[in-house]
Design a protein around this motif. Structure first.
Motif, PDB file in Angstrom:
ATOM      1  N   ALA A   5      65.206   9.051  42.340  1.00  0.00           N
ATOM      2  CA  ALA A   5      64.512   9.980  41.453  1.00  0.00           C
ATOM      3  C   ALA A   5      64.769  11.421  41.888  1.00  0.00           C
ATOM      4  CB  ALA A   5      63.016   9.693  41.460  1.00  0.00           C
ATOM      5  N   VAL A   6      64.818  12.326  40.925  1.00  0.00           N
ATOM      6  CA  VAL A   6      65.030  13.749  41.178  1.00  0.00           C
ATOM      7  C   VAL A   6      63.858  14.516  40.571  1.00  0.00           C
ATOM      8  CG1 VAL A   6      66.516  15.737  40.689  1.00  0.00           C
ATOM      9  CG2 VAL A   6      67.541  13.499  41.152  1.00  0.00           C
ATOM     10  N   ASP A   7      63.309  15.450  41.328  1.00  0.00           N
ATOM     11  CA  ASP A   7      62.240  16.287  40.800  1.00  0.00           C
ATOM     12  C   ASP A   7      62.835  17.394  39.936  1.00  0.00           C
ATOM     13  OD1 ASP A   7      59.371  16.298  42.922  1.00  0.00           O
ATOM     14  OD2 ASP A   7      60.873  14.729  42.747  1.00  0.00           O
ATOM     15  N   GLY A   8      62.166  17.700  38.830  1.00  0.00           N
ATOM     16  CA  GLY A   8      62.680  18.751  37.972  1.00  0.00           C
ATOM     17  C   GLY A   8      61.750  19.064  36.820  1.00  0.00           C
ATOM     18  N   LEU A   9      62.067  20.138  36.127  1.00  0.00           N
ATOM     19  CA  LEU A   9      61.366  20.543  34.917  1.00  0.00           C
ATOM     20  C   LEU A   9      62.334  20.509  33.745  1.00  0.00           C
ATOM     21  CD1 LEU A   9      59.322  23.688  36.084  1.00  0.00           C
ATOM     22  CD2 LEU A   9      58.540  21.317  35.938  1.00  0.00           C
ATOM     23  N   VAL A  10      61.859  20.029  32.602  1.00  0.00           N
ATOM     24  CA  VAL A  10      62.639  20.044  31.366  1.00  0.00           C
ATOM     25  C   VAL A  10      62.098  21.205  30.537  1.00  0.00           C
ATOM     26  CG1 VAL A  10      63.368  18.744  29.330  1.00  0.00           C
ATOM     27  CG2 VAL A  10      62.933  17.551  31.495  1.00  0.00           C
ATOM     28  N   VAL A  54      69.941  25.266  37.654  1.00  0.00           N
ATOM     29  CA  VAL A  54      69.927  24.825  36.262  1.00  0.00           C
ATOM     30  C   VAL A  54      71.036  23.792  36.121  1.00  0.00           C
ATOM     31  CG1 VAL A  54      70.111  25.507  33.845  1.00  0.00           C
ATOM     32  CG2 VAL A  54      69.119  27.090  35.510  1.00  0.00           C
ATOM     33  N   SER A  55      70.663  22.551  35.927  1.00  0.00           N
ATOM     34  CA  SER A  55      71.661  21.476  35.898  1.00  0.00           C
ATOM     35  C   SER A  55      72.164  21.250  34.485  1.00  0.00           C
ATOM     36  CB  SER A  55      71.071  20.176  36.463  1.00  0.00           C
ATOM     37  OG  SER A  55      70.042  19.696  35.617  1.00  0.00           O
ATOM     38  N   GLY A  56      73.266  20.505  34.378  1.00  0.00           N
ATOM     39  CA  GLY A  56      73.825  20.185  33.067  1.00  0.00           C
ATOM     40  C   GLY A  56      74.714  21.286  32.543  1.00  0.00           C
ATOM     41  N   ILE A  57      75.281  21.040  31.360  1.00  0.00           N
ATOM     42  CA  ILE A  57      76.197  21.980  30.738  1.00  0.00           C
ATOM     43  C   ILE A  57      75.429  22.981  29.887  1.00  0.00           C
ATOM     44  CG2 ILE A  57      78.136  20.376  30.715  1.00  0.00           C
ATOM     45  CD1 ILE A  57      77.460  19.751  27.798  1.00  0.00           C
ATOM     46  N   ALA A  58      76.120  24.065  29.491  1.00  0.00           N
ATOM     47  CA  ALA A  58      75.521  25.075  28.613  1.00  0.00           C
ATOM     48  C   ALA A  58      75.543  24.529  27.189  1.00  0.00           C
ATOM     49  CB  ALA A  58      76.287  26.388  28.712  1.00  0.00           C
ATOM     50  N   ALA A  59      74.465  23.887  26.801  1.00  0.00           N
ATOM     51  CA  ALA A  59      74.407  23.233  25.491  1.00  0.00           C
ATOM     52  C   ALA A  59      72.955  22.942  25.153  1.00  0.00           C
ATOM     53  CB  ALA A  59      75.213  21.934  25.501  1.00  0.00           C
ATOM     54  N   GLY A  60      72.714  22.677  23.881  1.00  0.00           N
ATOM     55  CA  GLY A  60      71.430  22.162  23.457  1.00  0.00           C
ATOM     56  C   GLY A  60      70.311  23.172  23.392  1.00  0.00           C
ATOM     57  N   LEU A  61      69.089  22.649  23.331  1.00  0.00           N
ATOM     58  CA  LEU A  61      67.887  23.460  23.159  1.00  0.00           C
ATOM     59  C   LEU A  61      66.972  23.395  24.368  1.00  0.00           C
ATOM     60  CD1 LEU A  61      68.991  22.938  20.220  1.00  0.00           C
ATOM     61  CD2 LEU A  61      66.618  23.027  19.462  1.00  0.00           C
ATOM     62  N   HIS A  62      67.471  22.810  25.470  1.00  0.00           N
ATOM     63  CA  HIS A  62      66.646  22.735  26.674  1.00  0.00           C
ATOM     64  C   HIS A  62      67.561  22.759  27.904  1.00  0.00           C
ATOM     65  CE1 HIS A  62      67.936  18.513  26.645  1.00  0.00           C
ATOM     66  NE2 HIS A  62      67.637  18.517  27.938  1.00  0.00           N
ATOM     67  N   ALA A  63      66.942  22.996  29.052  1.00  0.00           N
ATOM     68  CA  ALA A  63      67.661  22.954  30.322  1.00  0.00           C
ATOM     69  C   ALA A  63      66.780  22.251  31.348  1.00  0.00           C
ATOM     70  CB  ALA A  63      68.007  24.363  30.812  1.00  0.00           C
TER      71      ALA A  63
END
Length: 373
Positions: A342-347, A292-301
């Motif tokens: 490019a990086v593969d991922g799901l939002v 799970v990338s990014g910081i603990a914030a917002g409404l999505h990961a």
């Protein structure tokens, strides 16, 4: 019929809209409203709302402003149209040239800008946010649109050094930073970082709305502008308010002034943090190899996937009846592999499902994730 499980980003929890508190604020606002509030609207927005917004944004986001520098609009997309589109845009494309944007963002916004005749130049992103130092390599660029608090969609904040550097760039270039304060109020691991606008109110246009904090159905947003752009923004809006309901503005002003907005944001911050924690726990138990990338914030990961697997995972999700977005959908078409691979991922949007459906949605998500290579 809709999807069996909905984990698309961009939607707050609709069931959590504070109906009773909003209704009470509307009643108080209507009782106190002067008679002129029921006439033609001021294109700058109701003074009551601009006054409480100036206080709230200073207190909650570190924004330096006063009511006369705030222009009410109907949301972020409307703000972009006022800035770049129409007969009298605030920032005419012919005058301001290309617009630097982050390499990942909403295609809807890029399309809106393209329709207005704006050429967008993608800035690569890394773990410190947009690589704003590369703006120096584009002498034709004088304006940059950024999401510093929580980059959309990759999830990282703009590094403090880069925040200061992009403001210095704007000063030296005689340009502007457009700050989309996306998810600025929803930071879960620490206090939210203040707005970039606080570093230089004359070089940063601050853009906010109620779309994530309350509901996109409300259609209320605001621009905090440098002094020299206020009259241009009012000219772009026209002589009368044609977008934002004066009664909704008065209600929001009362809702903020009475403390209802702060209470709602605190409640939703806890709720969304719990939702994110459930997502992280489910992945740790069933797919520990997925980051799970990014910081603990917002409404999505954003869930990082093995290279070359994103399309097959999305096909598996569609077969399972799971609505979820792929990271590739947000990539700027002009950003090359040499500039940013490019990086593969799901939002994954974790705010949308109702409580009773969220565990099943997480099960469906874990079921379609590929096993560890």
């Amino acid at each position: 019929p809709g999807p069996g499980h909905d984990l698309r980003q961009g939607q707050p929890d609709a069931a959590s809209f504070p109906r009773s508190a909003w209704l009470a604020a509307a009643r108080r606002a209507l009782v106190a409203a002067p008679n002129e509030a029921f006439g033609p609207g001021d294109p700058q927005g109701r003074r009551e709302l601009r006054t409480v917004l100036a206080d709230y944004l200073a207190r909650a986001r570190g924004v330096r402003t006063d009511p006369d520098r705030i222009v009410v609009c109907s949301g972020f997309a409307h703000a972009l149209r006022l800035l770049f589109d129409g007969a009298t845009p605030v920032l005419p494309p012919a005058e301001h040239g290309p617009l630097a944007v982050e390499a990942y963002g909403l295609g809807f916004h890029r399309g809106l800008l393209a329709a207005a005749g704006v050429t967008t130049v993608p800035l690569p992103i890394d773990e410190r946010g947009a690589r704003t130092g590369e703006l120096a390599q584009r002498p034709d660029v004088r304006t940059a649109l950024l999401t510093p608090a929580h980059q959309f969609p990759t999830g990282g904040p703009l590094h403090p050094g880069r925040r200061a550097a992009v403001v210095d760039w704007a000063r030296g270039r005689g340009g502007l930073v457009l700050e989309d304060d996306y998810d600025g109020e929803f930071r879960y691991d620490r206090q939210p970082v203040g707005a970039v606008q606080g570093l230089d109110p004359e070089r940063v246009v601050y853009l906010g709305s109620t779309s994530k904090s309350l509901t996109p159905a409300l259609r209320l947003g605001w621009m905090v502008l440098p002094d020299h752009l206020v009259d241009r923004a009012l000219a772009a809006k026209g002589e009368r308010e044609g977008w934002a309901s004066a009664l909704d503005q008065l209600t929001l002003a009362e809702f903020i002034d009475s403390g209802g907005y702060d209470r709602h944001v605190r409640r939703m911050r806890r709720r969304y943090r719990d939702r994110r924690d459930q997502l992280v726990a489910a992945l740790a138990a069933r797919a520990p190899h997925v980051e799970v990338s990014g910081i603990a914030a917002g409404l999505h990961a954003v869930l990082r996937l093995e290279p070359g697997t994103e399309r097959s995972v999305l096909k598996a999700a569609a077969y399972r009846g799971l609505a979820v977005d792929g990271l590739a959908d947000y990539r700027h078409p002009a950003i090359g592999e040499e500039a940013m691979p490019a990086v593969d991922g799901l939002v994954v949007g974790y705010a949308t499902p109702p409580d009773h459906a969220y565990p099943a949605a997480l099960d469906a998500l874990c079921d379609i994730l590929p096993p560890c290579a």
